[in-house]
Design an enzyme around this catalytic site. Structure first.
Site, mmCIF file in Angstrom:
data_model
loop_
_atom_site.group_PDB
_atom_site.id
_atom_site.type_symbol
_atom_site.label_atom_id
_atom_site.label_comp_id
_atom_site.label_asym_id
_atom_site.label_seq_id
_atom_site.Cartn_x
_atom_site.Cartn_y
_atom_site.Cartn_z
ATOM 1 N N VAL A 55 0.895 -1.239 0.169
ATOM 2 C CA VAL A 55 0.066 -0.331 -0.025
ATOM 3 C C VAL A 55 0.610 1.259 0.144
ATOM 4 O O VAL A 55 0.918 2.261 -0.853
ATOM 5 C CB VAL A 55 -1.089 0.050 1.094
ATOM 6 C CG1 VAL A 55 -1.685 1.274 1.482
ATOM 7 C CG2 VAL A 55 -1.937 -1.049 0.958
ATOM 8 N N CYS B 124 -5.500 -9.474 3.114
ATOM 9 C CA CYS B 124 -6.645 -8.481 3.643
ATOM 10 C C CYS B 124 -7.764 -9.280 4.245
ATOM 11 O O CYS B 124 -8.154 -9.218 5.500
ATOM 12 C CB CYS B 124 -7.087 -7.475 2.599
ATOM 13 S SG CYS B 124 -5.741 -6.373 2.227
ATOM 14 N N GLU C 215 -8.011 2.238 2.396
ATOM 15 C CA GLU C 215 -7.070 2.031 0.921
ATOM 16 C C GLU C 215 -8.138 0.934 0.307
ATOM 17 O O GLU C 215 -8.322 -0.079 1.072
ATOM 18 C CB GLU C 215 -5.753 1.650 0.879
ATOM 19 C CG GLU C 215 -5.101 1.017 -0.315
ATOM 20 C CD GLU C 215 -5.180 2.240 -1.492
ATOM 21 O OE1 GLU C 215 -4.786 3.098 -1.179
ATOM 22 O OE2 GLU C 215 -5.896 2.173 -2.392
ATOM 23 N N PHE C 216 -8.478 1.134 -1.063
ATOM 24 C CA PHE C 216 -9.335 -0.014 -1.527
ATOM 25 C C PHE C 216 -8.435 -0.760 -2.763
ATOM 26 O O PHE C 216 -9.137 -1.343 -3.620
ATOM 27 C CB PHE C 216 -10.684 0.650 -2.069
ATOM 28 C CG PHE C 216 -11.456 1.056 -0.949
ATOM 29 C CD1 PHE C 216 -12.286 0.171 -0.367
ATOM 30 C CD2 PHE C 216 -11.650 2.325 -0.604
ATOM 31 C CE1 PHE C 216 -13.014 0.437 0.893
ATOM 32 C CE2 PHE C 216 -12.493 2.677 0.366
ATOM 33 C CZ PHE C 216 -13.441 1.919 1.088
ATOM 34 N N LEU C 217 -7.209 -0.537 -2.949
ATOM 35 C CA LEU C 217 -6.368 -1.191 -4.057
ATOM 36 C C LEU C 217 -6.682 -2.467 -4.115
ATOM 37 O O LEU C 217 -6.693 -3.182 -3.157
ATOM 38 C CB LEU C 217 -5.055 -0.599 -4.159
ATOM 39 C CG LEU C 217 -3.827 -0.907 -3.003
ATOM 40 C CD1 LEU C 217 -3.519 -2.381 -3.362
ATOM 41 C CD2 LEU C 217 -2.876 -0.122 -3.065
ATOM 42 N N ARG C 218 -6.678 -2.937 -5.312
ATOM 43 C CA ARG C 218 -6.619 -4.603 -5.420
ATOM 44 C C ARG C 218 -5.352 -4.670 -5.678
ATOM 45 O O ARG C 218 -4.979 -4.341 -6.884
ATOM 46 C CB ARG C 218 -7.687 -4.925 -6.419
ATOM 47 C CG ARG C 218 -9.005 -4.617 -5.973
ATOM 48 C CD ARG C 218 -10.082 -4.684 -7.069
ATOM 49 N NE ARG C 218 -9.730 -3.641 -8.106
ATOM 50 C CZ ARG C 218 -10.636 -3.350 -9.216
ATOM 51 N NH1 ARG C 218 -11.548 -3.961 -9.102
ATOM 52 N NH2 ARG C 218 -10.418 -2.122 -9.705
ATOM 53 N N GLY D 141 -7.947 -15.584 -0.203
ATOM 54 C CA GLY D 141 -6.924 -15.479 0.549
ATOM 55 C C GLY D 141 -6.352 -14.250 0.505
ATOM 56 O O GLY D 141 -6.836 -13.229 0.718
ATOM 57 N N ASN E 9 -14.608 -5.193 2.942
ATOM 58 C CA ASN E 9 -13.845 -6.609 2.731
ATOM 59 C C ASN E 9 -14.658 -7.946 3.378
ATOM 60 O O ASN E 9 -14.804 -8.692 2.984
ATOM 61 C CB ASN E 9 -12.574 -6.425 3.575
ATOM 62 C CG ASN E 9 -11.557 -5.867 2.827
ATOM 63 O OD1 ASN E 9 -11.756 -5.253 1.423
ATOM 64 N ND2 ASN E 9 -10.299 -5.845 3.358
#
Ligand code: NAD
Length: 447
Positions: free
Chosen positions: A18, A271, A159-162, A268, A219
């Site tokens: 991140v 997060c 944070e919402f990044l993938r 998995g 999540n």
């Protein structure tokens, strides 16, 4: 897409998945960014332009940031904090043995900021933290630096990044969530993200507790969707029904949506497993029992068990048999193997005496470091050679595109257990491969 007018001086504490993406994306839009990490090796690697993990597009942005001199890295936290108008906390929040988030690194970062801040500064919680953390952050700053504490504003900006598409997510976020207690907090963050907001990202502005909780809610709900479809897969397997067809029907309802309804080996990554546990502990601390969250985790564990049962069904016994695991990363596009279901399955099979050989296009070294007893092959076909069973664990394009006649030729027994439903059952059968998909009837081919 650059900031107009004055760039902001930004410090970033923790340059992992991140933090580093935060560093390079903020430098890319014109801010001056200094990243600090407690790991000096990581810092020297970053200074030389090399990324410590795989993320498409990361190397290029890192190189551009360093070349522009808007981005630099330090192994001295004081350099990162002094002069910064905004400091992001991006350190890890791993699970404790009891499931709650371990916030030791967050507290250390807060103390460092309080000690070295030399003017008004916005402290941004980007790490995923339990509701109530901002109040702890404020109290810690008050204790550490009572003279300056009033100038330090705390903001939650989850944070919402993938992973696997983190750069794209950072440069074009679908949403930016800001939790703040003061107009100054909102204003600073809006200015910081100005170019991204102008580019169409939706902004949500709430109080801090709502923002902190929203991240856990997102999540947990995504994990819930995955476990729902995996529970349905178990029922389909008994009913000889097709979970993929049902997912299409469900997904065609806009109230449900098709995303995250892919049955398989389970979720998995760094997060979902930890955030689900941490959310459960937060809810309990706040006086609400939320057993649904524990059930989601239980169904996820069961997904790996279901794969193991299929291997057992195909092979009768595991002992001494070569089993190829195709894909070791927790999802495609990343070399992250944290809580990867492939490794959970690998240790189970190894403990039961199987000869397990894994293959992954990029996660091989991380997998080997995590599980030294795992044999790792340098190609999918090498892993498959002489195997009595192959298990698809990660839906990499390379694995989807395997030449099935080659697969059949090199395997000792042509059996594929598909933990990601990447193959067409008719095509597998036509290729002479016994095929166990997830939540769909198996196709057995006579030897
Ligand atoms: P990570 O393990 O990749 O990186 C954490 C970094 O922090 C490491 O480089 C570590 O050396 C450094 N660090 C730890 N303590 C430190 C300290 N006191 N001072 C300086 N550096 C320190 O973790 P990550 O995946 O980047 O996750 C960070 C946070 O972001 C977590 O709370 C996570 O839940 C959240 N998050 C992660 C993702 C993701 O996809 N990885 C997405 C959204 C949110």
């Amino acid at each position: 897409m650059k900031v107009e007018g004055q760039a902001t001086m930004v410090g970033v504490i923790g340059t992992g998945h991140v933090g580093l993406v935060t560093c390079v994306s903020l430098a890319e839009i014109g801010h001056r960014v200094i990243g600090y990490d407690q790991d000096p090796e990581k810092i020297s690697q970053l200074r030389s332009g090399s990324a410590p993990f795989h993320e498409p597009g990361l190397r290029e942005l890192l190189a551009r940031g360093l070349a522009s001199q808007r981005l630099s890295f330090t192994d001295d936290v004081a350099d990162c904090v002094r002069g910064a108008k905004v400091v992001f906390i991006c350190v890890g929040t791993p699970p404790r043995a009891g499931g709650e988030a371990n916030l030791v690194a967050v507290e250390r970062a807060v103390r460092d900021i309080a000690r070295h801040a030399d003017g008004p500064c916005v402290i941004v919680e980007k790490s995923t933290v339990p509701t109530g953390t901002a109040a702890r952050v404020k109290a810690t700053m008050q204790r550490e630096n009572p003279e300056r504490a009033a100038e330090l504003v705390v903001v939650s900006n989850p944070e919402f990044l993938r992973e696997g598409q983190a750069i794209q997510d950072a440069m074009r976020p679908e949403r930016i969530l800001i939790g703040a207690e003061s107009a100054a907090g909102f204003e600073t963050m809006r200015r910081l993200y100005g170019p991204l907001i102008a580019n169409g990202s939706q902004v949500f502005e709430f109080d801090v507790s709502t923002a902190e909780l929203a991240k856990y809610a997102c999540n947990a709900f995504l994990a819930l969707k995955i476990s729902f479809i995996n529970a349905l897969a178990r029922i389909c397997e008994q009913a000889q029904a097709d979970v993929v067809a049902i997912a299409e029907v469900m997904g065609s309802d806009p109230r449900i949506g098709r995303a995250f309804l892919d049955a398989g080996i389970g979720y998995g990554g760094s997060c979902f497993p930890k955030d689900l546990q941490a959310f459960d502990r937060v809810a309990r601390r706040l006086g609400y029992e939320f057993p649904l969250l524990r059930e989601v985790a239980r169904i996820n564990d069961e997904a790996v068990e279901a794969i193991a049962r299929k291997i057992n069904d195909a092979l009768w016994n595991f002992e001494g048999k070569r089993i190829a695991l195709l894909g070791l990363a927790f999802k495609p596009g990343t070399d992250d193997i944290r809580f990867s279901p492939a490794l959970v399955l690998a240790s189970k099979l190894v403990s039961e005496g199987a000869h397990v050989v894994g293959y992954d296009p990029i996660a091989e070294h991380n997998a080997k470091a995590e599980m030294p007893q795992l044999e790792v092959a340098s190609s999918a076909l090498d892993a498959l050679a002489g195997a009595s069973c192959a298990v698809v664990c990660t839906d990499w394009d390379e694995i989807k595109q395997l030449d099935l006649s080659e697969v059949r030729k090199v395997m000792a027994e042509a059996v594929v257990v598909d933990g990601r439903n990447i193959f067409d059952p008719d095509v597998m059968q036509a290729a002479g491969i016994t095929y166990y998909p997830t939540g769909r009837p198996p196709r057995r081919v006579s030897p």
